[in-house]
Design a protein around this motif. Structure first.
Motif, PDB file in Angstrom:
ATOM      1  N   LYS A   1       0.822  -1.218   0.000  1.00 37.95           N
ATOM      2  CA  LYS A   1       0.000   0.000   0.000  1.00 37.95           C
ATOM      3  C   LYS A   1       0.855   1.266   0.000  1.00 37.95           C
ATOM      4  O   LYS A   1       0.340   2.368   0.218  1.00 37.95           O
ATOM      5  N   ASP A   2       2.153   1.125  -0.223  1.00 37.42           N
ATOM      6  CA  ASP A   2       3.066   2.258  -0.228  1.00 37.42           C
ATOM      7  C   ASP A   2       3.763   2.374  -1.578  1.00 37.42           C
ATOM      8  O   ASP A   2       3.794   1.428  -2.363  1.00 37.42           O
TER       9      ASP A   2
ATOM     10  N   TRP B   1       5.839   6.622   0.734  1.00 40.63           N
ATOM     11  CA  TRP B   1       4.582   7.358   0.755  1.00 40.63           C
ATOM     12  C   TRP B   1       3.418   6.383   0.853  1.00 40.63           C
ATOM     13  O   TRP B   1       3.464   5.304   0.273  1.00 40.63           O
ATOM     14  N   ASP B   2       2.362   6.767   1.560  1.00 37.82           N
ATOM     15  CA  ASP B   2       1.140   5.973   1.656  1.00 37.82           C
ATOM     16  C   ASP B   2       0.300   6.240   0.406  1.00 37.82           C
ATOM     17  O   ASP B   2      -0.070   7.395   0.148  1.00 37.82           O
ATOM     18  N   LEU B   3      -0.005   5.219  -0.363  1.00 41.34           N
ATOM     19  CA  LEU B   3      -0.783   5.387  -1.590  1.00 41.34           C
ATOM     20  C   LEU B   3      -2.206   5.862  -1.333  1.00 41.34           C
ATOM     21  O   LEU B   3      -2.799   6.542  -2.156  1.00 41.34           O
ATOM     22  N   ARG B   4      -2.767   5.504  -0.194  1.00 41.12           N
ATOM     23  CA  ARG B   4      -4.158   5.868   0.087  1.00 41.12           C
ATOM     24  C   ARG B   4      -4.307   7.344   0.433  1.00 41.12           C
ATOM     25  O   ARG B   4      -5.282   7.977   0.045  1.00 41.12           O
ATOM     26  N   THR B   5      -3.338   7.899   1.158  1.00 37.80           N
ATOM     27  CA  THR B   5      -3.436   9.286   1.612  1.00 37.80           C
ATOM     28  C   THR B   5      -2.458  10.217   0.890  1.00 37.80           C
ATOM     29  O   THR B   5      -2.599  11.423   0.991  1.00 37.80           O
ATOM     30  N   THR B   6      -1.466   9.655   0.224  1.00 38.57           N
ATOM     31  CA  THR B   6      -0.321  10.340  -0.414  1.00 38.57           C
ATOM     32  C   THR B   6       0.538  11.091   0.600  1.00 38.57           C
ATOM     33  O   THR B   6       1.328  11.951   0.242  1.00 38.57           O
ATOM     34  N   ASP B   7       0.416  10.752   1.882  1.00 35.67           N
ATOM     35  CA  ASP B   7       1.280  11.326   2.913  1.00 35.67           C
ATOM     36  C   ASP B   7       2.596  10.573   2.975  1.00 35.67           C
ATOM     37  O   ASP B   7       2.649   9.359   2.726  1.00 35.67           O
ATOM     38  N   LYS B   8       3.653  11.295   3.327  1.00 34.29           N
ATOM     39  CA  LYS B   8       4.942  10.632   3.502  1.00 34.29           C
ATOM     40  C   LYS B   8       4.905   9.769   4.756  1.00 34.29           C
ATOM     41  O   LYS B   8       4.485  10.218   5.816  1.00 34.29           O
ATOM     42  N   VAL B   9       5.340   8.518   4.617  1.00 38.14           N
ATOM     43  CA  VAL B   9       5.398   7.600   5.740  1.00 38.14           C
ATOM     44  C   VAL B   9       6.726   7.774   6.468  1.00 38.14           C
ATOM     45  O   VAL B   9       6.766   7.896   7.688  1.00 38.14           O
TER      46      VAL B   9
END
Length: 83
Positions: free
Chosen positions: A44-45, A60-68
């Protein structure tokens, strides 16, 4: 990984996310300065590599596009004689 997802990136510091079932982009990530084959899906990243001195590899998180997270990498040793 979803086989219908495609990511593209470039020198404009964006990664654009596409779903082949839909017209147009479905999302984007602002930040990675892509200058080669440095985009990969990891569950999912998405992992990106950037041509810069710091934070070269990011997840990056694909669902939120936030940097993990930033992934530490010792890539400054290009001139090293050790393998």
């Amino acid at each position: 990984m979803d086989p219908t997802l495609i990511a593209s990136g470039g020198w404009d510091s964006t990664v654009i996310l596409h779903d082949i079932r839909q017209k147009g982009p479905i999302g984007g990530i602002l930040g990675p300065y892509i200058c080669g084959d440095t985009i990969d899906f990891n569950g999912k990243d998405i992992i990106t590599g950037s041509w810069r001195n710091e934070n070269q590899i990011e997840m990056w998180d694909l669902r939120t596009t936030d940097k993990v997270k930033d992934i530490e990498w010792d890539g400054d040793n290009f001139d090293s004689e050790e393998p």
